[in-house]
Design an enzyme around this catalytic site. Structure first.
Site, PDB file in Angstrom:
ATOM      1  N   ARG A  69       1.082  -6.261 -24.341  1.00 54.64           N
ATOM      2  CA  ARG A  69       0.726  -7.684 -24.427  1.00 54.64           C
ATOM      3  C   ARG A  69       1.686  -8.387 -25.371  1.00 54.64           C
ATOM      4  NH1 ARG A  69      -0.363  -7.747 -29.448  1.00 54.64           N
ATOM      5  NH2 ARG A  69      -1.476  -6.008 -30.418  1.00 54.64           N
ATOM      6  N   HIS A  76      -8.257  -2.887 -33.603  1.00 54.27           N
ATOM      7  CA  HIS A  76      -9.524  -2.951 -32.892  1.00 54.27           C
ATOM      8  C   HIS A  76     -10.435  -1.861 -33.443  1.00 54.27           C
ATOM      9  CE1 HIS A  76      -8.054  -5.902 -30.176  1.00 54.27           C
ATOM     10  NE2 HIS A  76      -7.275  -5.094 -29.470  1.00 54.27           N
ATOM     11  N   ILE A 150      -5.424 -13.223 -30.615  1.00 59.89           N
ATOM     12  CA  ILE A 150      -5.207 -13.480 -29.205  1.00 59.89           C
ATOM     13  C   ILE A 150      -3.877 -12.852 -28.794  1.00 59.89           C
ATOM     14  CG2 ILE A 150      -4.733 -15.270 -27.474  1.00 59.89           C
ATOM     15  CD1 ILE A 150      -6.683 -17.066 -29.026  1.00 59.89           C
ATOM     16  N   GLY A 151      -3.904 -12.112 -27.715  1.00 54.29           N
ATOM     17  CA  GLY A 151      -2.685 -11.523 -27.157  1.00 54.29           C
ATOM     18  C   GLY A 151      -2.881 -11.311 -25.673  1.00 54.29           C
ATOM     19  N   LEU A 163      -8.608 -11.472 -26.168  1.00 56.81           N
ATOM     20  CA  LEU A 163      -8.886 -11.887 -27.541  1.00 56.81           C
ATOM     21  C   LEU A 163      -9.859 -10.922 -28.208  1.00 56.81           C
ATOM     22  CD1 LEU A 163     -11.962 -13.367 -27.654  1.00 56.81           C
ATOM     23  CD2 LEU A 163     -10.715 -15.028 -26.250  1.00 56.81           C
ATOM     24  N   SER A 164      -9.892 -10.999 -29.523  1.00 59.39           N
ATOM     25  CA  SER A 164     -10.879 -10.248 -30.295  1.00 59.39           C
ATOM     26  C   SER A 164     -11.412 -11.147 -31.401  1.00 59.39           C
ATOM     27  CB  SER A 164     -10.275  -8.968 -30.880  1.00 59.39           C
ATOM     28  OG  SER A 164      -9.172  -9.259 -31.723  1.00 59.39           O
ATOM     29  N   CYS A 180      -0.623  -9.151 -37.102  1.00 63.75           N
ATOM     30  CA  CYS A 180       0.156 -10.175 -36.393  1.00 63.75           C
ATOM     31  C   CYS A 180       1.421 -10.580 -37.132  1.00 63.75           C
ATOM     32  CB  CYS A 180      -0.710 -11.397 -36.079  1.00 63.75           C
ATOM     33  SG  CYS A 180      -2.170 -11.001 -35.102  1.00 63.75           S
TER      34      CYS A 180
END
Length: 214
Positions: A69, A76, A150-151, A163-164, A180
């Site tokens: 991505r 995560h 967001i990726g 997204l997370s 990031c």
């Protein structure tokens, strides 16, 4: 409207990525419907296409997966809601910048359901929360913490990854990366902000606010 799928337990990252790629191929081929998958992963780091090796500061801490991505390193783990968003931009408009903005706005509206003011920042993908309760950075810049990442990736104009949102992950797990690629600012979660939100609460808010943006 896309179909919504909840994946119980902690989803294996590699298996989920394979399933997501197969589903995206089905959408592009007209044999599968648009989908949003809601899940949690076991603790792991993912490397986006812009990831810098130096930003993986603790390489042996958790498994590292090459995600494919956009973006850099992210984390995560349990207590974090991951939403994999598989939408057909052939039908919704082939505008990548607009799509990323819509994802950010969706997160911002979702956070507003809990009276949290999420904000975007120029040059920083994701959603941020001002932290006037914390000391400013050494140069006097007001402190901000990231609450959502967001990726995305597009294949034949069908989106995947997504997204997370940090609900209640172990925030110390972010210490193994430069999230990031951004230094100085930190990471927060809904529970860290003092909000007793459950994952079901968050999922319902995501579903309520989705039609405003897609």
């Amino acid at each position: 409207m896309p179909e919504w799928r909840h994946i119980d337990g902690l989803a294996d990252y590699a298996a989920t990525l394979r399933a997501m790629e197969a589903h995206v191929a089905g959408i592009a081929g007209g044999t599968a419907s648009e989908s949003i998958w809601l899940l949690e992963h076991p603790p792991l780091y993912t490397a986006g296409t812009s990831a810098q090796p130096a930003d993986l500061t603790q390489p042996g801490r958790f498994p590292v997966h090459v995600a494919g991505r956009g973006g850099q390193y992210t984390y995560h783990g349990p207590g974090q809601r991951v939403a994999y968003v598989m939408l057909d931009l052939n039908r919704r408009g082939r505008d990548v910048r607009r799509f990323v903005t819509a994802l950010e706005d969706w997160v911002i509206d979702t956070l507003a359901e809990f009276n949290v003011t999420g904000e975007r920042r120029e040059g920083r993908v994701g959603v941020w929360v001002a932290r006037p309760d914390k000391p400013p950075l050494p140069d006097g810049t007001p402190r901000e913490d990231k609450i959502a990442a967001i990726g995305i990736k597009l294949r034949r104009w069908v989106s995947f990854h997504g997204l997370s949102i940090n609900l209640e992950p172990d925030l110390s797990h972010f210490d193994g990366i430069v999230p990031c690629g951004i230094t100085g600012h930190g990471v927060t979660s809904l529970v860290d902000l003092g909000l007793p939100v459950t994952m079901d609460d968050l999922d319902m808010a995501l579903k309520r606010t989705f039609p405003r943006h897609f």
